[in-house]
Structure formats: C-alpha cells, structure tokens
Design an enzyme around this catalytic site. Sequence first.
Site, short mmCIF file in Angstrom:
data_model
loop_
_atom_site.label_atom_id
_atom_site.label_comp_id
_atom_site.label_asym_id
_atom_site.label_seq_id
_atom_site.Cartn_x
_atom_site.Cartn_y
_atom_site.Cartn_z
N SER A 275 0.81 -1.22 0.00
CA SER A 275 0.00 0.00 0.00
C SER A 275 0.84 1.26 0.00
CB SER A 275 -0.94 0.00 1.21
OG SER A 275 -1.76 -1.16 1.22
N HIS A 333 0.81 4.58 4.64
CA HIS A 333 0.09 5.22 3.53
C HIS A 333 0.50 6.69 3.39
CE1 HIS A 333 -3.50 2.17 3.56
NE2 HIS A 333 -2.30 1.60 3.44
#
Length: 389
Positions: A275, A333
């Site tokens: 991610s 993230h």
Amino acid sequence: MACRGFIIKWGKTEFYRSPNTFSRCSRLNPYQQQRSGFRREAKRTDTKMGNVNQQQTKTSPPEAGPPRPPPPPKVQRPRLFRPLMFTVGFAGCSFGGAAILQYETLKARVQTAKDGEELEKLVMGSQDMAYWHDWWNQLSSFQRQLLLLVSMVDDFWRSLTEGQRTATGIIAINAAVLCCWRIPAMQRTMIKYFTSNPASKTQCLPMILSSFSHYSIIHMVANMYVLWTFSSGIVSLLGKEQFLAVYLSAGVISTMVSYVCKTATGRFYPSLGASGAVMAVLAAVCTKVPEAKLGIIFLPMVTFTAGNALKALVAIDTAGLILGWRLFDHAAHLGGALFGVWYVAYGHKLIWRRREPLVKLWHELRSKGGKGSRPGGGPEVRRGGGGQP
C-alpha cells in the site's frame, strides 16, 4: 470459607483450654515442671498459631476479590538508526541501479535494432514464402497449436503498454509471495522476513520484502488493481527504470515512517502490503496531472478529479493515524503519498537529473572492461584496419 472457619474454631478451643493445662502443671514439683516444660512451649506455639490465624482472618477480606492481572512488562523502545541508514542506502542504490539499467536498456535497443535490420535483409534475400509454407506443413498438429498459443501470448504482450508490462512483473512477484503464505512450513520465515515490525530482531530486510507481501487475496487484488490502473501514467511520465526506483524507494520509506510512528506511540504490531508503494505511485500521478478524471470500478457513474482523490485519501489516513485506527497502517500510507508528491515536485530535479556523472563512470568502466575482447574470447581483430586490436 469452611476451611477458614474450622481453623478459627480450632484456635479458640486451644486458647480456652490453655489455663487448665497451666493449673495442672503448677501442682507438680519443680523437677516435674522442668521435665514437662514442653507443655508450656506447646502453649506458646498454640498462642502463636492462634495469632497467625487471627492475622490471616484479618487480612483475608482483601483476598476475597478477583485476582488482579500482573502489570504488562515494559517494552524497550527499539533503536531506528539501522533502519534509517538502510532506507537511505537502499533508496540511493535503487536510483543508481535505475540509471545504469536505463543506460544498458538503451544500448541493447540500439544493438537489437541493428541486428534486426540485418536479419530481416538476410531472410528476405535468401528465402521466399514457399519455404515457410513447406516448413509449416512439416509440423505436427500439436506443434502448430503450441506455436499459435505462443503467437497469441506474444500478441497480447505487445498490446500492453510499457507500464502495464512492468506492473505485470510486480504482480507476479506479489502472487508468488501470496502462495508462500499458504505453505505451513514457511510460516515462521514469512513472519520473520515478510512482515515489518520495529520491535522485531530483523528490522532492515523486511522493510522491502513486506512491500511485496500480502496475506489476504482481497488486499493484494485491491493494491495490484490500483497499481495496474496508474502504471501506464507513471511510466509515461518517469520511464520504466525511474518508476522502478520510485516504487522500491517508496516501499522502504513508507515502512520507515511506519517504524517511527509505532515507536513514538508504543504500538508494536506487524505490517505487510504494497500500500505504501502504491500510494506513492498514485500520489505522483495525481500531483502531476491533478485535473485527470477518475472513477470507481463498481460506480462508473461517479467521477472526480485526481487532485480531489488525493486530498481525500490523505485526509482519511491522517484521521486514522490520529484516532488510532488499526485496520490499515495509515502511517505507511501517508509516508508513501508524501514521498510521491515530493518526488514529482522536487525529487526528480534533485536526484534523477543529476545521474549523468554516474552514467559516465559506468560507461568508462564498461568501455575499459570490454576493450580488446569479444564474446568468443581472445583479442578482437578489426577488418581492414591493419590487424590492430
């Protein structure tokens, strides 16, 4: 409680009997008193036992409640100097390797184009269509089907963009790691090297390996779909080699940001997934082309700009980091997204445009290493040059 009441009753009975015993002993002569002195000692012992039992009864009420759990052991905060040095070194090696790879790719393309032109002239000049027709007729049915299958795969591969071809390799690696998670004998190895945790003994190598690791199929499909969607745009902007450097560096940098946040908050838990690297790719494209229209696969009627999508994702991850949401590694993230934005705005000028000295050094090393040699071995002889090596 029954056992405790019996002990109290027994202590009181012995305490009341002690005066009679003492009066009977007082009627004896001194010699007998000296021989029977153990009774006085027994009296003292009973009295002490009665006192101990009374103390136990006095201290018994606090023990009636449920036992309290022991306090958790204090976990020493890990040191992040080695992961930081690994992050800097790995990112530098990634961009340096990407510059060398670009040089070798361009050189190979030029050589392949020259060889292809010479081969095409040779084939067209010496053979005709009748030769290939006879060659096809000599093949068996299985060989023909195999050639047709290979031709279809080759046509499909050529129809893909360069970004999609690059993303296909990354997807294949993630799929292989996902299959390794399903092997019971490899569980310990996967947890040790393919999950990142600052409290683990192995800190550096999992920073990059965890970027190719997914335990859930849904997690991998979601990340790889986003990567496939933005791969063509990012490769057209940066090129294949630079894209690989950004992707690998983003994976390590996002994990480093996750290490820092986990150490600061004291919440040590393993993380895995691509991610952080995928967020860097998404953020780079959205920053470079903020007016591009994006949509949701299940809601094609809903469209929004790339700039608004990036702002929404950053806001969600920031809220998750502040509120302590544990479903995703929001710190990773945010680290990947901020690195993608920074690289498109400043990093490309500071890093990639300054690769020329390294490429020149590599060219000199290759020229010195390949001078006076040929693939078959022995010195190279130039034709028409007087036989000079």
